[in-house]
Each structure stands twice: as structure tokens, then as C-alpha cells.
Design a protein around this motif. Structure first.
Motif, PDB file in Angstrom:
ATOM      1  N   ASN A 153       0.934  -1.294  -0.077  1.00 35.44           N
ATOM      2  CA  ASN A 153      -0.051  -0.013   0.008  1.00 35.44           C
ATOM      3  C   ASN A 153       0.848   1.173   0.039  1.00 35.44           C
ATOM      4  O   ASN A 153       0.332   2.440  -0.046  1.00 35.44           O
ATOM      5  CB  ASN A 153      -0.971   0.057   1.111  1.00 35.44           C
ATOM      6  CG  ASN A 153      -2.089  -1.142   0.969  1.00 35.44           C
ATOM      7  OD1 ASN A 153      -2.936  -1.043   0.356  1.00 35.44           O
ATOM      8  ND2 ASN A 153      -2.051  -1.843   1.783  1.00 35.44           N
ATOM      9  N   THR A 154       2.143   1.037   0.040  1.00 37.88           N
ATOM     10  CA  THR A 154       2.968   2.269   0.010  1.00 37.88           C
ATOM     11  C   THR A 154       4.249   1.783  -0.479  1.00 37.88           C
ATOM     12  O   THR A 154       4.550   0.789  -0.609  1.00 37.88           O
ATOM     13  CB  THR A 154       3.240   2.621   1.477  1.00 37.88           C
ATOM     14  OG1 THR A 154       3.922   4.124   1.582  1.00 37.88           O
ATOM     15  CG2 THR A 154       3.700   2.072   2.348  1.00 37.88           C
ATOM     16  N   ASN A 155       4.927   2.702  -1.019  1.00 36.12           N
ATOM     17  CA  ASN A 155       6.373   2.393  -1.581  1.00 36.12           C
ATOM     18  C   ASN A 155       7.403   2.199  -0.690  1.00 36.12           C
ATOM     19  O   ASN A 155       8.272   2.776  -0.367  1.00 36.12           O
ATOM     20  CB  ASN A 155       6.870   3.537  -2.696  1.00 36.12           C
ATOM     21  CG  ASN A 155       7.961   3.286  -3.377  1.00 36.12           C
ATOM     22  OD1 ASN A 155       8.252   2.026  -3.716  1.00 36.12           O
ATOM     23  ND2 ASN A 155       8.862   3.979  -3.715  1.00 36.12           N
ATOM     24  N   ASP A 156       7.537   0.879   0.026  1.00 40.89           N
ATOM     25  CA  ASP A 156       8.128   0.479   1.194  1.00 40.89           C
ATOM     26  C   ASP A 156       9.117  -0.683   0.554  1.00 40.89           C
ATOM     27  O   ASP A 156       9.000  -0.932  -0.748  1.00 40.89           O
ATOM     28  CB  ASP A 156       7.440   0.360   2.267  1.00 40.89           C
ATOM     29  CG  ASP A 156       6.407  -0.828   2.094  1.00 40.89           C
ATOM     30  OD1 ASP A 156       6.418  -1.576   0.978  1.00 40.89           O
ATOM     31  OD2 ASP A 156       5.854  -1.388   3.194  1.00 40.89           O
ATOM     32  N   VAL A 157       9.652  -1.118   1.650  1.00 38.60           N
ATOM     33  CA  VAL A 157      10.536  -2.386   1.170  1.00 38.60           C
ATOM     34  C   VAL A 157       9.789  -3.559   0.896  1.00 38.60           C
ATOM     35  O   VAL A 157      10.206  -4.382  -0.195  1.00 38.60           O
ATOM     36  CB  VAL A 157      11.215  -2.725   2.481  1.00 38.60           C
ATOM     37  CG1 VAL A 157      11.864  -4.275   2.096  1.00 38.60           C
ATOM     38  CG2 VAL A 157      12.288  -1.775   2.931  1.00 38.60           C
ATOM     39  N   GLN A 158       8.502  -3.877   1.216  1.00 38.05           N
ATOM     40  CA  GLN A 158       7.731  -4.731   0.554  1.00 38.05           C
ATOM     41  C   GLN A 158       7.534  -4.574  -0.930  1.00 38.05           C
ATOM     42  O   GLN A 158       7.559  -5.079  -1.882  1.00 38.05           O
ATOM     43  CB  GLN A 158       6.340  -4.867   1.324  1.00 38.05           C
ATOM     44  CG  GLN A 158       5.357  -5.944   0.720  1.00 38.05           C
ATOM     45  CD  GLN A 158       3.809  -5.834   1.213  1.00 38.05           C
ATOM     46  OE1 GLN A 158       3.682  -5.439   2.383  1.00 38.05           O
ATOM     47  NE2 GLN A 158       2.892  -6.411   0.411  1.00 38.05           N
TER      48      GLN A 158
ATOM     49  N   ALA B 293       9.269  -2.848  -3.015  1.00 38.74           N
ATOM     50  CA  ALA B 293      10.455  -2.869  -4.025  1.00 38.74           C
ATOM     51  C   ALA B 293      10.692  -4.452  -3.995  1.00 38.74           C
ATOM     52  O   ALA B 293      11.098  -4.934  -4.981  1.00 38.74           O
ATOM     53  CB  ALA B 293      11.643  -2.234  -3.024  1.00 38.74           C
TER      54      ALA B 293
ATOM     55  N   GLU C  84      -0.585  -1.384  -4.602  1.00 39.36           N
ATOM     56  CA  GLU C  84      -2.059  -2.020  -4.278  1.00 39.36           C
ATOM     57  C   GLU C  84      -2.511  -2.969  -5.336  1.00 39.36           C
ATOM     58  O   GLU C  84      -3.649  -2.747  -5.877  1.00 39.36           O
ATOM     59  CB  GLU C  84      -2.875  -0.707  -4.182  1.00 39.36           C
ATOM     60  CG  GLU C  84      -2.547   0.312  -2.980  1.00 39.36           C
ATOM     61  CD  GLU C  84      -3.751   1.479  -3.139  1.00 39.36           C
ATOM     62  OE1 GLU C  84      -4.767   1.235  -3.191  1.00 39.36           O
ATOM     63  OE2 GLU C  84      -3.102   2.834  -3.123  1.00 39.36           O
TER      64      GLU C  84
ATOM     65  N   THR D 216      12.163   4.731  -8.127  1.00 41.70           N
ATOM     66  CA  THR D 216      12.820   3.887  -7.421  1.00 41.70           C
ATOM     67  C   THR D 216      12.819   2.408  -8.250  1.00 41.70           C
ATOM     68  O   THR D 216      14.022   1.998  -8.380  1.00 41.70           O
ATOM     69  CB  THR D 216      12.636   3.453  -6.037  1.00 41.70           C
ATOM     70  OG1 THR D 216      11.152   3.453  -5.886  1.00 41.70           O
ATOM     71  CG2 THR D 216      12.694   5.030  -5.280  1.00 41.70           C
ATOM     72  N   ASP D 217      11.898   2.227  -8.987  1.00 43.15           N
ATOM     73  CA  ASP D 217      11.904   1.038  -9.871  1.00 43.15           C
ATOM     74  C   ASP D 217      12.657   1.297 -11.060  1.00 43.15           C
ATOM     75  O   ASP D 217      13.321   0.200 -11.660  1.00 43.15           O
ATOM     76  CB  ASP D 217      10.503   0.629 -10.078  1.00 43.15           C
ATOM     77  CG  ASP D 217       9.673   0.027  -9.049  1.00 43.15           C
ATOM     78  OD1 ASP D 217      10.455  -0.549  -8.146  1.00 43.15           O
ATOM     79  OD2 ASP D 217       8.391  -0.065  -9.058  1.00 43.15           O
TER      80      ASP D 217
ATOM     81  N   ALA E  37      15.226   6.886   0.447  1.00 41.50           N
ATOM     82  CA  ALA E  37      15.232   6.531  -1.002  1.00 41.50           C
ATOM     83  C   ALA E  37      13.869   7.255  -1.633  1.00 41.50           C
ATOM     84  O   ALA E  37      14.064   7.953  -2.628  1.00 41.50           O
ATOM     85  CB  ALA E  37      15.495   5.106  -1.801  1.00 41.50           C
ATOM     86  N   ASN E  38      12.911   7.118  -0.767  1.00 40.17           N
ATOM     87  CA  ASN E  38      11.620   7.620  -1.368  1.00 40.17           C
ATOM     88  C   ASN E  38      11.537   9.050  -1.325  1.00 40.17           C
ATOM     89  O   ASN E  38      11.073   9.868  -2.338  1.00 40.17           O
ATOM     90  CB  ASN E  38      10.760   7.232  -0.308  1.00 40.17           C
ATOM     91  CG  ASN E  38       9.549   6.359  -0.948  1.00 40.17           C
ATOM     92  OD1 ASN E  38       9.455   6.359  -2.144  1.00 40.17           O
ATOM     93  ND2 ASN E  38       8.428   5.784  -0.179  1.00 40.17           N
TER      94      ASN E  38
END
Lengths: 513, 513
Positions: free
Chosen positions: B350-355, B357, B383, B395-396, B468-469
Motif C-alpha cells: 500500500n506504500t512504496n516501502d521495502v515490501q 520494492a 496496491e 525507484t523502480d 530513497a523515497n
């Protein structure tokens, strides 16, 4: 994480869990790499690199700082000038012929034994960090508490099949530190342990504690490794005193050395992948040769850890394209020699953020496609190894578990293809929630994450919008609270404690350098 | 990010940048997949899956909701009962024989053309999201502004070789939305554009705008695709009205359809990888067959997007082991047919976190090792596609750029191995900062990241401990500020604007369903 899952709404009134015929079982302890190995160079180029590495050893030589090692090299046929040792290709060839191609590292229980050979796949968490960090307590110099906690976390995940020297317990005096790290490993895990090569007295103490605690006589100890060490050359072309001593001590006692030049392209190694790996290869061959001169057939792993520096700042970088290609090249050279080998993932990020995740996973895929036997620093490493993060161990372990799942493959028999049990049971635009096939498998079909969260945005927001890092804190706290250490033999523990008390009274054993 | 790099201390007094002989050049526009394809099933199993898919089409049939499509299938030899269409294997075989194996998608400039065939590698950013999110403005329903900004960001990165229908501009009325999205794509990028299949009137408007703006006559338009659409079947086994109409319209006009069943194992597809991919394969074959019945040789891509649900909550999951294996199986079937094909990465976070990535990169590696021609949702998707994140695109894209670097391979000639120019120039324990080899290459040796940061912990802390975000926000803001759109032909822009004004006055074209 249990509460997170339990709180989730069950969307459908499917059968209860008790109706499912199977429990999901996993085996992450003995993995075979399922990924086809990838080349970055042609076979001819790899042979040229090997030839150049041999020429480097013959013409340029290695500087060896330990007189005993120089003497061994000389007795083995090397030309010696001062502390420069020139190693002939016939010596290297003999060493590569006698080094074992398959090594069984013995754990504290047979199901913890780990086979190291080309094709097997072993993970280690991040190692050797002076600092520890987590979201609760922040970044601090590594302590005994950190070492203990990190050992418990590493023990928890089967996918870490070997222990690593996670974090330096800086609050334990250096002349006693090896007693502490060995006791911690023995008490808290039955996995294949690590021993630092910091001089013969410490090494001998470590072997003694290990043999006594695990009940291994000298002959058995000599026949299989019960512990391992990492030997880093001082690139370029230097083998220092404790590292040379470690190679000798471990080989002499049948214990495992992993010979790993740590080279950064553009700094202590050539700026090219081909050059850096050629230099690394020559140094690894020198170390491997020493082990075989000490004892033919001594267990030894080929190792590489090569990445690049940022040429603007000189800072080390990890998980880069050059790091990836260096792993591939090293894998080709390892297969050229036939030896089991270690490579490394890792991250340069200063916090467990998206960069840290992306770098570690890029580094990991380089190792996986390179066919690395042992992948060290595969979880938790930040700042290029200056800290290990508790949360990052958890989030990286999720990735490693998923890779371990891939090692198991998948079935595609008639029941899996499921024309009768699934496809023909469902009308167009229908759903598969209740097909025969689904009912047989819904409890076991999919990997269950320990930190990834599949809640939708609304639910996730209601629960506090916790990111993966925040959830990871709860995961490691849960692991520490559970404390699932192996059963302890009180007699042996007493013997261990007595030994440590006696040696402490005698002054311990300071590290040598 | 320029200031971040400029502020970095230069550790060494190496030569100035002007002394370096080369500038680093990259070409991320025409990539070949360098990774060896990986199998999850045996060739026999794949053939069984293909046979089962054929049996599914023959015995169970597809429900087709568009009468015109039913008529075309019937004329092509299919058995029809009501809206059920039973497609014989000989029809499928003929379609697979006539479908082109290599397709050139035409951009607004020849260097933007994109070749789609087995072995080529094309990335698209995340697509089709109703919401947009970024750290500055938060999560909101997608708007025209978001669509414009996302188009600029996607245009900026060469590694995105095709445009995607990033985010739904919900503030543009649905009967006029296709004018807006096409004008935006034409004005802001010369990459291969996307057209939604939402009924013939919208499609024809899109083709007209595209032909006029790019100066393409009908004959030329028919000979090569100048745009593409994604066709999702309604799994299981349903082809709805707009999707069937899209297949017909695009095939009739020589434009590209990517036929992609979107299936979640355990929900709209069997719970097994083998079953889900067999169903997906049958549906893709049905769509491909329709295109070839409309016009033999019409450009069409095989597609799959199969992941699993979380069986506890029913929520979709991405970047899982099952998602990875489904990509591998689809790749085997695509190679079995010989067609170019698309797969997908993505994240459920649900957010641009480690999961986020880790999931996206796991999904990506599944596609890469499966030999996917086009990898959609390779950046920015959160999501499970309900939002696209500006920061996550950045980041991607770092990961995608690094993969593009790997496509270029590495050299290992004598200069790269560098015995003379590097290894022999440096004494033991010395450094390679100033070797001949380093001086020739230090400006070009390594990939330079746009968001990853290699500063040490102290420097990073002094600069504000930005993750990084947070840095990614500055990167996309910089891209939007630069606004590097291609040169605009004012006459053609005027024609486009006139067309849109006229069509708007006529009432536009509502989407059909």
C-alpha cells in the motif's frame, strides 16, 4: 504477525481450516539452485582470466606476512624473495585437484548439516558489522546483546543454513570475545557455526569449545568441518598474518576456510569486471593452494566479493550492474575450478529503505544466476557492511524464503492442470473458490509471508498505515520473545562454562595481527 | 539529484573529468534479454498444458458477448451454441501459424521504434490505476494532471520503451477522455502509444488522431502497428463486448493487441500454477485466433498476468513464488507458440516501502527469467494496481536501468583483464586509483544511479537522513521541471486540436461496455 493475519476478514464462507487435508510443509534446509547459470564472458575469456591469474602468481607474486606460511609455500615449491612468494601453476593445479569438490559442514544435529558443492544453495545473514541498528533502539556500536539477539533471529529462519559473525560485540573485551561468540552460537543454535581467524590461540580455544560441546573427538573433527572461517586477502596480492595463520590452522584441523578476496573495482582492484575478478581469482588460488600444502584434501571454498566504488566519491556501492557481472564471472571461474564457492549480496544504503531492498535483491540475483554455493550478506546488511539492521534481516528473509520456495519447483500432472477437478467445474465468469482442486489445496497452495501484508488500502490505513519496516520490528520482537533455542545438554554447558572460566582466569587470548 | 552528487567530497586528487577520454553512453532503447530462460515444467508437461487448453476451447468453449465476434468465429469454423463458442484446434493452429513472430511497433521517431519478438526486452511502467499517489500530494483519484505528469516521467526514462495507460484521468469526462489521453501521449512523448479498447468510436478517434499527427496514411498504418491495446479476457472463459470489439478493430486496422488474461490463482483461475496457466493459455489462444480470423497476419502478442490470492483474505498478492512460477510457465508456452509475449511485475503493498520494492523485483525476475518480451507494471504499481506511485516509478526505474546495463554485457579482452595496464602496475596492498586502465575508464566504467545514494552514514545524516523515497520525490520533481518533450509540429498540433474540438462539439464518444 499472527494477529495481523487473524484479524483479516474472511471474504468467503469456504470450508474451515480443519477441512483441508494437508498442512503446508516447507524445507528450506537443503536447497538446490533452480536457476540456470548465466555467463558474462565466453569460455575462452574465462580461460584467459585463469591464465592471467596464474601469470600474476608466477610473475608478480603474493606478499605473505606470516613466516610460517612463507616456509610452507617454499617447501611446496614456490620461489620466495623476502616476503614475496611466487607460486607456480603446477602448485595451483595440484591444489585444485586435491581440494574437495563436495564438503559437508556438520551442525549440532544431522538435519542441520549443510552440503557445500556446486549446485547447492546456502544463505547467510549479513556479517562482520561493527554496528547494529533497529527502529526501536537506533544505530549503536554492536554489543553482546546484539550478537545474542541476532543469533536468535538467524537461528529462527531455516533459510539461513550457516551462522555468520553478524555483529561485533564491542562491549566484550577482545581477549575474551571469542569465548562469548562461540558460547552464544553453541547455546542458541545448532547450525554450522563461524569462528574468526584472529590468531592460533583463539582458533584453538574455539575448536576446543566446539569439540567438547558437540562431543566430537579429534579424529572425527579432522574428517569433516564442524565450523568455518572467512579468509579475506588484503587486496591487491597480500596475505596478512592472521589470515595466513587461519588458513594454516583450519586446514591442519580439517576445518573449512572460505577464501574471499574483498575487492572494490577501481580501488583495491582493477576498474573492470574482468580485471578485478582476475586479480581476485589469483588471490583466492593462492589461499586455496596454501590450505592444500598444509593438508591435502583440506576443506576450502573458493570465494569472491567484488563490487565497484562510486568514482565520484570513492564510496563503495553494492547491488550494481558491475557487482552483478562480477558475481557471474566469479561463478564461471568457480565452475572452471569445480570448487564450491561463496559470493555476496549487500547494500550501501544507510537505512532499510527501498534502495536497501533493491540493492540487496539485485546483488542476490547476481549470486543466484552465478550459481553461488554460499550467499553471504544475503539479509540485514546496510552501509556496505558497517551496520546490520534487525528489520532488514526480517524483510530480506522474506525474499530468501520465496527463493527457497522456488527451489521446490512445481507440479504439472493431470491433477495440477486440473481439467476435471477445476477448469471444467467452473462456468464462464465463475470462480474457483470451491472447486475440488481448490478444496484439496487451499491450505497449502501458496507461500505465506511473515512480513508482507496483502490488506487493501482501507484496511491497511485503519490498522495504522504501517510500512513493512514497522511490521518487521514486531516480527523480530516476536522471534526474540519466542526464543526457540535448541535443547541444551546441561553437562556439556557446564563443561563449556568451566572451560571459559579457566581460560578467562588464564588471561584469555588476545587477537593477533 | 545533481546537487547531491556535486556536494560529495572528492576523496582523491585524481585527474579532472575533462581528462577522461570518454563520456559514458547508454542505450536502453533496444534491449535483448541476457538472462537464460528458465523452465518450471518439463517440455512434456507444457505440451500437456497446451493440449488441455485446446481441449478446453473445443469442449468447454468460450463465452463471447459480442455478436460480431461470434459471427467471425462461426465463419472461421467454430461451433456456436448461443453465446458459447467452441474453437477447434485446427483454427488455433492456423492462427498461431499466421500471427507474426516479430512485430515492429512504430514510434514518433524511428529511434523510438520497438521490436517485439522472443528475445527482445521491453519495459512499461505500471498501468491502469484509478489512483495516483506521491509524498507531496498524497493518494488521490487519478486526474488529468496526474496523467500528464506520469506521461512526462515515463517519457524521461529510455528504459520505458512503450507508453502505458498509467492512471485513469477521472476528472476528464468519459466521452472525451480518449481525446485527452491521446493528445497527451502525442504531445509529450514520441514513444509507441497506448489506446484503450473502449468501443469502436473511441478506437477510430484514436487511430485518426494518431495517423494525422504522425502523418501516417492508411496503407502504411495497416502495414505496421503505430499503437497498441491490452485485451483482458474476463476469466474464466469469457470475452466481453469491448474486449472482443477491440480485438476486431485493432486487427482490422493492423494495430497491435496484447491478449492478456488477468488471472488470480484460487479466484478466477485454478489454484495451481499449471491449472491457472492452462486456463490463461486457452483464453489467450481464443483471443489470438479471433485476431487472425479478422485479418491473417494481424499483429498480436501473447499475454499472461497470473498471480495468486492470499487464501486467508482473498486479497491479491504479487511478486510471490507462484507469480514467479506462473511467469516461467507462460514463457514456456509462449516459446511453444513462437509469439512475442507480455508478462507483468507488480506489488500489493500500500506504500512504496521495502515490501513494494521486494515484490516488484521478485515479479520482475520471474518475467526476466521467463524471457518475457514486454514487462508491464515494471515500475510504480502499488496496491495490486489500484494506485501508481510517482516515487515508486523513480525507484523502480533505477532497477530497470541496472537491468538494461546488464543487457550490454561486459568485455574481457587483454585491456579489460589488464595484466599490463592495471594488475602489474600496482604493488601489493596498493591501490588502482591511478593505473593506466583506471585513468582510461574512470568516467565511464560504472552505472550512475539517479536515486540510490552511496554517501556514508555521517554524510547522509548531515544531509538530513533522507531515504530513497524522499530523494525520489526530488527526482520526479526535477523531471517535471525539465519537461523534455519532443519537438512539436505546430501545424499537426493545430489539426489535432481542431479534430478534438469538432468531435467534442459532436458529443465525443462514450465508452462502450
Amino acid at each position: 504477525m499472527a494477529e495481523t493475519k487473524a484479524n483479516r476478514p474472511r471474504r468467503r464462507g469456504r470450508a474451515d481450516a480443519k477441512a483441508a487435508p494437508f498442512e503446508r510443509k516447507t524445507n528450506y534446509r537443503n536447497l538446490k539452485n533452480p536457476f540456470p547459470p548465466m555467463k558474462v564472458f565466453s569460455d575462452d575469456q574465462i580461460e584467459n582470466m585463469h591464465e592471467t591469474a596464474l601469470r600474476t602468481l608466477e610473475e608478480l607474486g603474493m606478499r605473505v606476512l606470516l613466516p610460517e606460511a612463507i616456509a610452507i609455500f617454499k617447501a611446496g615449491g614456490a620461489r620466495v624473495v623476502g616476503d614475496m612468494v611466487y607460486i607456480g601453476r603446477e602448485m595451483v593445479a595440484a591444489a585444485l585437484a586435491s581440494a574437495p569438490k563436495s564438503i559437508v559442514g556438520r551442525g549440532g544435529a544431522s538435519e542441520r548439516d549443510v552440503t557445500l558443492e556446486l549446485g547447492s544453495l546456502v544463505f547467510q545473514p549479513g556479517a562482520g558489522a561493527p554496528n547494529a541498528t533497529d527502529l526501536v533502539r537506533g544505530r549503536r556500536p554492536g554489543s553482546a546483546r546484539d550478537f545474542i539477539e541476532y543469533t536468535k533471529i538467524a537461528h529462527h529462519y531455516d533459510v539461513f543454513q550457516m551462522m555468520s559473525p553478524s555483529v561485533e560485540p564491542q562491549d566484550v573485551p577482545t581477549h575474551l570475545r571469542h569465548y562469548f561468540t562461540m558460547q552464544t552460537q553453541l547455546e542458541l543454535t545448532d547450525k554450522f557455526p563461524f569462528v574468526f581467524a584472529r590468531g592460533t590461540p583463539q582458533t584453538m580455544d574455539g575448536f576446543r569449545m566446539l569439540q567438547d560441546y558437540r562431543g566430537v573427538d579429534d579424529e572425527t573433527f579432522l574428517s569433516d568441518p564442524y565450523c568455518y572461517t572467512i579468509i579475506n586477502t588484503n587486496s591487491p596480492r597480500t596475505l596478512d598474518i592472521p589470515m595466513a595463520q587461519g588458513l594454516i590452522d583450519f586446514a591442519r584441523h580439517g576445518q573449512l576456510s572460505i577464501v574471499t578476496p574483498f575487492t572494490l573495482m577501481g580501488a583495491m582492484a582493477p576498474i573492470t569486471v574482468a580485471g578485478a575478478i582476475t586479480l581476485s581469482h589469483s588471490e583466492a588460488l593462492a589461499g586455496i593452494t596454501l590450505t592444500q600444502l598444509v593438508r591435502s584434501g583440506a576443506p576450502v571454498c573458493y570465494g569472491t566479493f567484488t563490487s565497484n566504488v562510486d568514482m565520484k566519491s570513492g564510496a563503495p556501492a553494492f547491488g550494481t550492474p558491475s557487482h552483478f557481472q562480477a558475481s557471474l564471472a566469479a561463478g564461471q571461474l568457480a565452475r572452471f575450478t569445480g570448487l564450491p564457492w561463496r559470493s555476496a549480496a549487500g547494500s550501501a544504503s544507510n537505512t532499510n529503505d527501498v534502495q536497501a531492498a533493491n540493492e540487496n535483491q539485485m546483488g542476490l540475483w547476481g549470486c543466484l544466476m552465478a550459481g553461488a554455493t554460499v550467499i553471504i550478506h544475503s539479509a540485514g546488511w546496510l552501509e556496505g557492511g558497517l551496520s546490520v539492521s534487525y528489520e532488514k534481516v526480517i524483510t530480506d528473509a522474506e525474499v530468501l524464503n520465496m527463493i527457497a520456495e522456488l527451489c521446490a519447483g512445481a507440479e504439472a500432472g493431470p491433477d495440477e492442470i486440473g481439467f476435471e477437478k477445476a477448469i471444467s467445474e467452473v462456468q464462464p465468469s465463475g470462480h474457483f473458490f470451491a472447486t475440488t482442486q481448490t478444496m484439496e489445496r487451499y491450505n497449502t497452495a501458496f507461500y505465506e509471508p511473515h512480513v508482507h501484508d496483502y490488506a487493501n488500502f482501507g484496511t491497511w490505513t485503519e490498522r495504522g498505515s504501517e510500512d513493512a519496516n514497522t511490521r518487521a520490528t514486531k516480527v523480530w520482537q516476536g522471534i526474540l520473545a519466542a526464543d526457540s533455542r535448541p535443547a541444551v545438554d546441561e553437562t556439556r554447558l557446564g563443561t563449556l562454562q568451566d572451560f571459559i572460566a579457566k581460560r578467562t582466569e588464564e588471561g584469555g587470548a588476545p587477537p593477533e595481527s
